[in-house]
Design an enzyme around this catalytic site. Structure first.
Site, PDB file in Angstrom:
ATOM      1  N   HIS A 151      44.178 -33.430  12.148  1.00  0.00           N
ATOM      2  CA  HIS A 151      44.555 -33.424  13.568  1.00  0.00           C
ATOM      3  C   HIS A 151      43.663 -34.372  14.354  1.00  0.00           C
ATOM      4  CE1 HIS A 151      47.074 -30.180  12.465  1.00  0.00           C
ATOM      5  NE2 HIS A 151      47.193 -29.617  13.665  1.00  0.00           N
ATOM      6  N   HIS A 239      38.920 -25.779  11.723  1.00  0.00           N
ATOM      7  CA  HIS A 239      38.003 -26.619  10.942  1.00  0.00           C
ATOM      8  C   HIS A 239      36.532 -26.388  11.313  1.00  0.00           C
ATOM      9  CE1 HIS A 239      41.071 -29.075   8.919  1.00  0.00           C
ATOM     10  NE2 HIS A 239      41.746 -29.022  10.049  1.00  0.00           N
TER      11      HIS A 239
END
Length: 273
Positions: A151, A239
């Site tokens: 992302h 993450h």
């Protein structure tokens, strides 16, 4: 068939948002904000709508982010090059599509090759008998490796790519200076007549296609805004810090190499026409 123009205030705000700060400033801002939010986030699970990986923005925008970017920038290139040259196929068009091809190659190499290789090379299966990620997942287990944030990479790369290519639209307001040859009065008048006719053609094309370019600019701004919203969400909810920082750096690196070093002169979208 004519379509109504975008309100001047909206058009002004779009230009300010997309090009109000330089691409370099935006790149630094992305890195600083993502690093700061990642460092300060609690890391605990959230019930927020945006923290759900199955929310529509994640499923239909981020998942196909390069497709959205590719389509919007492709249309922008085609229209701006047609207005500037009066032809659908020109040297400018070829250069533009080469940059689009390079952008696609950057997306593919990082997301489909480098990141997958890094995750497999650094990971292990929760059941030690499976040594490959594919066999681990196939057996229903989880593979734990360094999962670089796709992302952060994709959204930062996409936005910087759009900012740079938007410069081609801004240059439409520049009137090219044409050199007149000095082979005699007759040649001079002929050149002046030809230049005037070309200028009239370009002005007509610009007035006809201006509303479409305005709506397309708004579309680019919306894509960039959604990308920045999802960057913030990734920084807060998904993450680890190193995975997000590396992902962002991977998005900034090809932008810097291509638009600050490789694309020079007429190859750069911001080159005067």
């Amino acid at each position: 068939m004519t379509i109504p123009s975008v309100h001047p205030t909206v058009s002004y705000l779009v230009k300010c948002y997309v090009s109000g700060i330089s691409a370099l400033q935006r790149a630094v801002l992305y890195l600083v904000v993502i690093t700061y939010l990642s460092f300060t986030s609690t890391g605990t699970e959230s019930n927020s709508f945006l923290a759900n990986t199955k929310n529509p923005l994640n499923q239909y925008f981020v998942k196909y982010a390069w497709g959205w970017t590719f389509s919007a920038v492709c249309l922008l290139m085609v229209l701006t090059n047609y207005i500037s040259t009066g032809s659908w196929v020109s040297i400018r068009t070829i250069r533009s599509f080469c940059r689009l091809a390079v952008g696609t190659a950057v997306w593919y190499v990082f997301t489909q090759v480098i990141f997958l290789f890094l995750e497999e090379a650094t990971g292990v299966c929760e059941v030690s008998e499976f040594l490959k990620k594919k066999t681990c997942y196939k057996a229903g287990h989880f593979w734990r490796g360094f999962d670089t944030s796709g992302h952060c990479f994709l959204l930062s790369w996409n936005n910087l790519f759009m900012v740079e290519e938007f410069k081609g639209l801004l240059k439409l307001n520049i009137t090219p200076v044409t050199t007149v040859t000095q082979h005699g009065e007759g040649d001079k008048k002929e050149n002046q007549k030809s230049n005037k006719q070309q200028s009239q053609v370009n002005s007509h094309l610009q007035s006809e296609l201006a509303p479409y370019l305005e709506y397309l600019s708004c579309g680019l701004a919306v894509l960039m805004m959604l990308g920045e919203v999802m960057m913030v969400c990734t920084s807060l909810y998904f993450h680890t810090l190193p995975e997000k920082v590396l992902g962002t750096l991977c998005g900034l690196l090809p932008w810097f190499v291509m638009y600050r070093r490789v694309y020079q002169g007429s190859w750069h979208p911001g080159h005067a026409w």
